[in-house]
Design a protein around this motif. Structure first.
Motif, PDB file in Angstrom:
ATOM      1  N   LEU A  53      46.213  42.042  56.599  1.00  0.00           N
ATOM      2  CA  LEU A  53      45.453  40.797  56.548  1.00  0.00           C
ATOM      3  C   LEU A  53      44.518  40.813  55.341  1.00  0.00           C
ATOM      4  CD1 LEU A  53      44.474  40.664  60.335  1.00  0.00           C
ATOM      5  CD2 LEU A  53      46.402  39.495  59.236  1.00  0.00           C
ATOM      6  N   TYR A  54      44.430  39.687  54.674  1.00  0.00           N
ATOM      7  CA  TYR A  54      43.615  39.585  53.469  1.00  0.00           C
ATOM      8  C   TYR A  54      42.127  39.619  53.812  1.00  0.00           C
ATOM      9  CZ  TYR A  54      41.709  37.576  49.138  1.00  0.00           C
ATOM     10  OH  TYR A  54      40.996  37.352  47.978  1.00  0.00           O
ATOM     11  N   VAL A  55      41.379  40.457  53.081  1.00  0.00           N
ATOM     12  CA  VAL A  55      39.929  40.551  53.248  1.00  0.00           C
ATOM     13  C   VAL A  55      39.207  39.842  52.110  1.00  0.00           C
ATOM     14  CG1 VAL A  55      37.949  42.107  53.428  1.00  0.00           C
ATOM     15  CG2 VAL A  55      40.135  42.745  54.489  1.00  0.00           C
ATOM     16  N   GLY A  56      39.599  40.125  50.867  1.00  0.00           N
ATOM     17  CA  GLY A  56      38.919  39.530  49.729  1.00  0.00           C
ATOM     18  C   GLY A  56      39.458  40.092  48.430  1.00  0.00           C
ATOM     19  N   HIS A  57      38.894  39.614  47.339  1.00  0.00           N
ATOM     20  CA  HIS A  57      39.291  40.069  46.011  1.00  0.00           C
ATOM     21  C   HIS A  57      38.194  40.971  45.453  1.00  0.00           C
ATOM     22  CE1 HIS A  57      40.395  39.773  41.698  1.00  0.00           C
ATOM     23  NE2 HIS A  57      41.622  39.586  42.168  1.00  0.00           N
ATOM     24  N   GLU A  58      38.604  42.046  44.790  1.00  0.00           N
ATOM     25  CA  GLU A  58      37.625  43.013  44.296  1.00  0.00           C
ATOM     26  C   GLU A  58      36.575  42.380  43.395  1.00  0.00           C
ATOM     27  OE1 GLU A  58      39.851  46.108  42.435  1.00  0.00           O
ATOM     28  OE2 GLU A  58      40.690  46.859  44.313  1.00  0.00           O
ATOM     29  N   SER A  59      36.936  41.297  42.696  1.00  0.00           N
ATOM     30  CA  SER A  59      35.991  40.646  41.791  1.00  0.00           C
ATOM     31  C   SER A  59      34.841  39.974  42.528  1.00  0.00           C
ATOM     32  CB  SER A  59      36.713  39.600  40.941  1.00  0.00           C
ATOM     33  OG  SER A  59      37.170  38.520  41.747  1.00  0.00           O
ATOM     34  N   GLU A  60      34.963  39.784  43.839  1.00  0.00           N
ATOM     35  CA  GLU A  60      33.886  39.159  44.600  1.00  0.00           C
ATOM     36  C   GLU A  60      32.696  40.091  44.791  1.00  0.00           C
ATOM     37  OE1 GLU A  60      35.222  36.282  47.848  1.00  0.00           O
ATOM     38  OE2 GLU A  60      36.889  37.710  47.758  1.00  0.00           O
ATOM     39  N   VAL A  61      32.915  41.372  44.602  1.00  0.00           N
ATOM     40  CA  VAL A  61      31.820  42.345  44.692  1.00  0.00           C
ATOM     41  C   VAL A  61      31.819  43.139  43.379  1.00  0.00           C
ATOM     42  CG1 VAL A  61      31.585  42.506  47.185  1.00  0.00           C
ATOM     43  CG2 VAL A  61      33.408  43.779  46.071  1.00  0.00           C
ATOM     44  N   PRO A  62      31.405  42.506  42.286  1.00  0.00           N
ATOM     45  CA  PRO A  62      31.590  43.120  40.968  1.00  0.00           C
ATOM     46  C   PRO A  62      30.655  44.286  40.671  1.00  0.00           C
ATOM     47  CG  PRO A  62      30.427  41.029  40.768  1.00  0.00           C
ATOM     48  CD  PRO A  62      30.864  41.138  42.192  1.00  0.00           C
ATOM     49  N   SER A 155      44.514  48.050  48.480  1.00  0.00           N
ATOM     50  CA  SER A 155      44.367  46.988  47.502  1.00  0.00           C
ATOM     51  C   SER A 155      45.626  46.892  46.656  1.00  0.00           C
ATOM     52  CB  SER A 155      43.154  47.273  46.602  1.00  0.00           C
ATOM     53  OG  SER A 155      43.032  46.293  45.587  1.00  0.00           O
ATOM     54  N   TYR A 156      46.001  45.649  46.322  1.00  0.00           N
ATOM     55  CA  TYR A 156      47.117  45.420  45.405  1.00  0.00           C
ATOM     56  C   TYR A 156      46.680  44.409  44.367  1.00  0.00           C
ATOM     57  CZ  TYR A 156      51.710  44.416  43.498  1.00  0.00           C
ATOM     58  OH  TYR A 156      52.771  44.277  42.630  1.00  0.00           O
ATOM     59  N   ARG A 157      46.635  44.817  43.108  1.00  0.00           N
ATOM     60  CA  ARG A 157      46.277  43.959  41.978  1.00  0.00           C
ATOM     61  C   ARG A 157      44.937  43.251  42.207  1.00  0.00           C
ATOM     62  NH1 ARG A 157      50.306  42.773  38.328  1.00  0.00           N
ATOM     63  NH2 ARG A 157      48.473  42.439  36.997  1.00  0.00           N
ATOM     64  N   GLY A 158      44.007  43.935  42.875  1.00  0.00           N
ATOM     65  CA  GLY A 158      42.690  43.373  43.133  1.00  0.00           C
ATOM     66  C   GLY A 158      42.569  42.669  44.464  1.00  0.00           C
ATOM     67  N   PHE A 159      43.679  42.390  45.154  1.00  0.00           N
ATOM     68  CA  PHE A 159      43.669  41.749  46.464  1.00  0.00           C
ATOM     69  C   PHE A 159      43.539  42.839  47.538  1.00  0.00           C
ATOM     70  CE2 PHE A 159      45.936  38.911  43.621  1.00  0.00           C
ATOM     71  CZ  PHE A 159      45.424  37.659  43.940  1.00  0.00           C
ATOM     72  N   VAL A 160      42.470  42.780  48.321  1.00  0.00           N
ATOM     73  CA  VAL A 160      42.175  43.822  49.297  1.00  0.00           C
ATOM     74  C   VAL A 160      42.612  43.352  50.686  1.00  0.00           C
ATOM     75  CG1 VAL A 160      40.377  45.240  50.350  1.00  0.00           C
ATOM     76  CG2 VAL A 160      40.249  44.661  47.907  1.00  0.00           C
ATOM     77  N   ALA A 186      48.349  37.555  39.166  1.00  0.00           N
ATOM     78  CA  ALA A 186      47.430  38.531  38.578  1.00  0.00           C
ATOM     79  C   ALA A 186      47.614  38.672  37.075  1.00  0.00           C
ATOM     80  CB  ALA A 186      47.599  39.884  39.272  1.00  0.00           C
ATOM     81  N   ASP A 187      48.820  38.408  36.578  1.00  0.00           N
ATOM     82  CA  ASP A 187      49.105  38.589  35.153  1.00  0.00           C
ATOM     83  C   ASP A 187      48.658  37.411  34.287  1.00  0.00           C
ATOM     84  OD1 ASP A 187      50.175  41.107  35.421  1.00  0.00           O
ATOM     85  OD2 ASP A 187      52.252  40.426  35.563  1.00  0.00           O
ATOM     86  N   GLN A 188      48.055  36.412  34.872  1.00  0.00           N
ATOM     87  CA  GLN A 188      47.667  35.243  34.085  1.00  0.00           C
ATOM     88  C   GLN A 188      46.524  35.542  33.125  1.00  0.00           C
ATOM     89  OE1 GLN A 188      47.298  31.633  36.423  1.00  0.00           O
ATOM     90  NE2 GLN A 188      49.094  32.167  37.645  1.00  0.00           N
ATOM     91  N   SER A 189      45.799  36.601  33.386  1.00  0.00           N
ATOM     92  CA  SER A 189      44.734  37.025  32.483  1.00  0.00           C
ATOM     93  C   SER A 189      44.519  38.518  32.684  1.00  0.00           C
ATOM     94  CB  SER A 189      43.435  36.260  32.774  1.00  0.00           C
ATOM     95  OG  SER A 189      42.368  36.751  31.988  1.00  0.00           O
ATOM     96  N   PRO A 190      44.112  39.239  31.642  1.00  0.00           N
ATOM     97  CA  PRO A 190      43.848  40.669  31.839  1.00  0.00           C
ATOM     98  C   PRO A 190      42.782  40.940  32.898  1.00  0.00           C
ATOM     99  CG  PRO A 190      44.027  40.157  29.500  1.00  0.00           C
ATOM    100  CD  PRO A 190      44.018  38.846  30.223  1.00  0.00           C
ATOM    101  N   GLU A 191      41.854  39.991  33.087  1.00  0.00           N
ATOM    102  CA  GLU A 191      40.835  40.135  34.118  1.00  0.00           C
ATOM    103  C   GLU A 191      40.745  38.828  34.900  1.00  0.00           C
ATOM    104  OE1 GLU A 191      37.167  42.675  33.375  1.00  0.00           O
ATOM    105  OE2 GLU A 191      37.563  41.866  31.380  1.00  0.00           O
ATOM    106  N   MET A 192      41.028  38.914  36.185  1.00  0.00           N
ATOM    107  CA  MET A 192      40.940  37.750  37.057  1.00  0.00           C
ATOM    108  C   MET A 192      39.708  37.874  37.941  1.00  0.00           C
ATOM    109  SD  MET A 192      43.635  35.989  36.204  1.00  0.00           S
ATOM    110  CE  MET A 192      43.886  34.796  37.522  1.00  0.00           C
ATOM    111  N   GLU A 193      39.108  36.726  38.264  1.00  0.00           N
ATOM    112  CA  GLU A 193      37.918  36.750  39.110  1.00  0.00           C
ATOM    113  C   GLU A 193      37.891  35.543  40.039  1.00  0.00           C
ATOM    114  OE1 GLU A 193      34.350  36.513  36.838  1.00  0.00           O
ATOM    115  OE2 GLU A 193      34.796  34.526  36.010  1.00  0.00           O
ATOM    116  N   ILE A 194      37.348  35.765  41.227  1.00  0.00           N
ATOM    117  CA  ILE A 194      37.059  34.668  42.135  1.00  0.00           C
ATOM    118  C   ILE A 194      35.806  33.968  41.641  1.00  0.00           C
ATOM    119  CG2 ILE A 194      36.315  34.065  44.485  1.00  0.00           C
ATOM    120  CD1 ILE A 194      39.215  34.740  44.450  1.00  0.00           C
TER     121      ILE A 194
END
Length: 430
Positions: A53-62, A155-160, A186-194
């Motif tokens: 189950l999806y929890v969040g994206h790593e970028s949400e807690v930078p 985590s997979y590609r930042g998706f936790v 995930a490949d749309q940019s070298p760094e993705m963020e929520i």
């Protein structure tokens, strides 16, 4: 022995809730699956206790110490980047008496203290303080009382994701072929963020209706006519029914539909609606994708819109922007939706503004599309009051292609059948 469950019109045979007759050309679902609270209780265990189950994206807690409180499958969780820069997921319950530890949506802290008895925990999970420690005696071992986590977190590609089943397969195996579509995001940019901000809303309908709706290309024109009229007037664009579309069962309950829409995509598809000032940047992004991945993969990333289901309840709408959506049931007839938008970290503010405008205009809870979808789902739920006499919902569109091997299109329903088949398999096996 056949397992029986009560329905509004009598017992429900779990094994007979799906009538799957590919050779005969039809697939239907017993509407008890949408209204019966006993079915809801069964799927809480069979589905939500055994799937990632999806929890969040790593970028949400930078930053170290950043945390969010989240509810996943009815369980309160803490999504916390430790002072050691490791992202972890904890059960949001004090080890002492079980009170919710984190009582605010977000923040930054080296530690959190329970409001009840002031037990205090570091961001790395250890119990670091408790009042009157001497009262516990010399042999009290604080290491036994660290915060607990869901039994599996990956985590997979930042998706936790998390899972409450210790025997579940690893996350990449679980994702299977759906991982390729996550990679396209995930490949749309070298760094993705929520982007900061969340939409949270609810509907008086079963959660599975909104999963179906999120993958349904058949309703697009009749239900969302207002939006397409708006597109035509505001941008001079329209949805071309002759453009290729695709629908696919990805295995494991995952599914996807793809289309080539008329709208701009901030990553690499410019239209006049994006403004002439953004044209050079967006076309440059396309060239950068070609440099990084080659022509064919760049085309898939930039030109193809996709709605992806990660079974059971994560939807990624990668259309005129990227929307991450979780669909969480609270009862057989009530559902909570949470959604965020994902973007490249370095995109210009003017491009991001267009992305956010699209997020609100089309998929926002007060936009030109989501209210249509909610109304449709709630209307179905009201119609299910007749389920004792009108028992079945039909999901047969395109089923003949499963026999012939002909590719399915977005207006077919192979994607919904993929969801329902895996859902049914889990209910019968757990």
């Amino acid at each position: 022995m056949t397992q029986m469950m009560p329905n509004v019109s009598g017992p429900v045979d779990l094994s007979a809730m799906i009538d799957d007759q590919v050779e005969q050309g039809y697939f239907r679902v017993d509407r008890a699956t949408m209204v019966d609270e006993s079915v809801f209780e069964a799927e809480k265990s069979a589905v939500f206790d055994h799937c990632w189950l999806y929890v969040g994206h790593e970028s949400e807690v930078p930053n170290p110490g950043d945390y969010l409180s989240r509810e996943v499958a009815g369980r309160p969780l803490i999504f916390w980047r430790g002072t050691d820069d490791v992202v972890r997921v904890y059960l949001n319950a004090c080890r002492h008496r079980g009170a919710v530890l984190c009582r605010v949506p977000e923040g930054n802290a080296r530690g959190l203290s329970c409001f009840y008895h002031a037990w205090t925990y570091a961001s790395t999970g250890q119990l670091t303080g408790l009042p009157d420690r001497e009262g516990y005696g010399p042999d009290f071992d604080v290491s036994r009382f660290s915060l607990l986590s869901p039994v599996r977190v990956e985590s997979y590609r930042g998706f936790v994701f998390c899972c409450f089943d210790p025997e579940v397969v690893d996350l990449p195996t679980y994702l299977g072929r759906a991982a390729d579509y996550l990679d396209l995001v995930a490949d749309q940019s070298p760094e993705m963020e929520i982007i900061d901000g969340i939409h949270e809303y609810s509907m008086n309908a079963n959660w599975k209706l909104f999963v179906e709706n999120s993958l349904d290309g058949y309703h697009l024109i009749p239900l969302h006519r207002t939006y397409f009229d708006y597109l035509k007037k505001a941008e001079g664009s329209f949805l071309d029914p002759k453009k290729p579309t695709h629908a696919e069962d990805l295995g494991g309950g995952h599914a996807v539909i793809t289309v080539e829409g008329p709208w701009a995509r901030p990553i690499a598809r410019w239209t006049p609606a994006m403004g002439e000032e953004n044209r050079e940047y967006i076309e440059g992004q396309r060239q950068e994708l070609v440099r990084r991945f080659g022509d064919e993969r760049a085309r898939r990333i930039a030109e193809t819109d996709r709605n992806l289901l990660i079974f059971p309840n994560l939807i990624i709408n990668d259309i005129m922007g990227i929307v991450i959506r979780t669909i969480t049931p609270t009862s057989a007839g009530h559902t909570v939706v949470s959604q965020w938008t994902l973007a490249g970290r370095e995109e210009p503010q003017s491009v991001r503004q267009h992305r956010l405008d699209s997020f609100v205009t089309f998929q926002g809870p007060g936009g030109l599309a989501s209210p249509d979808d909610i109304e449709a789902c709630e209307s179905c739920q009201l119609g299910f009051a007749t389920a004792d006499q009108a028992q079945w919902s039909d999901i047969s569109r395109g089923i003949h292609k499963e026999v012939s091997g002909e590719p399915s299109v977005a207006s077919d329903e192979i994607q919904q059948r993929a969801f329902w088949r895996h859902w049914h398999e889990l209910l019968l096996s757990n």
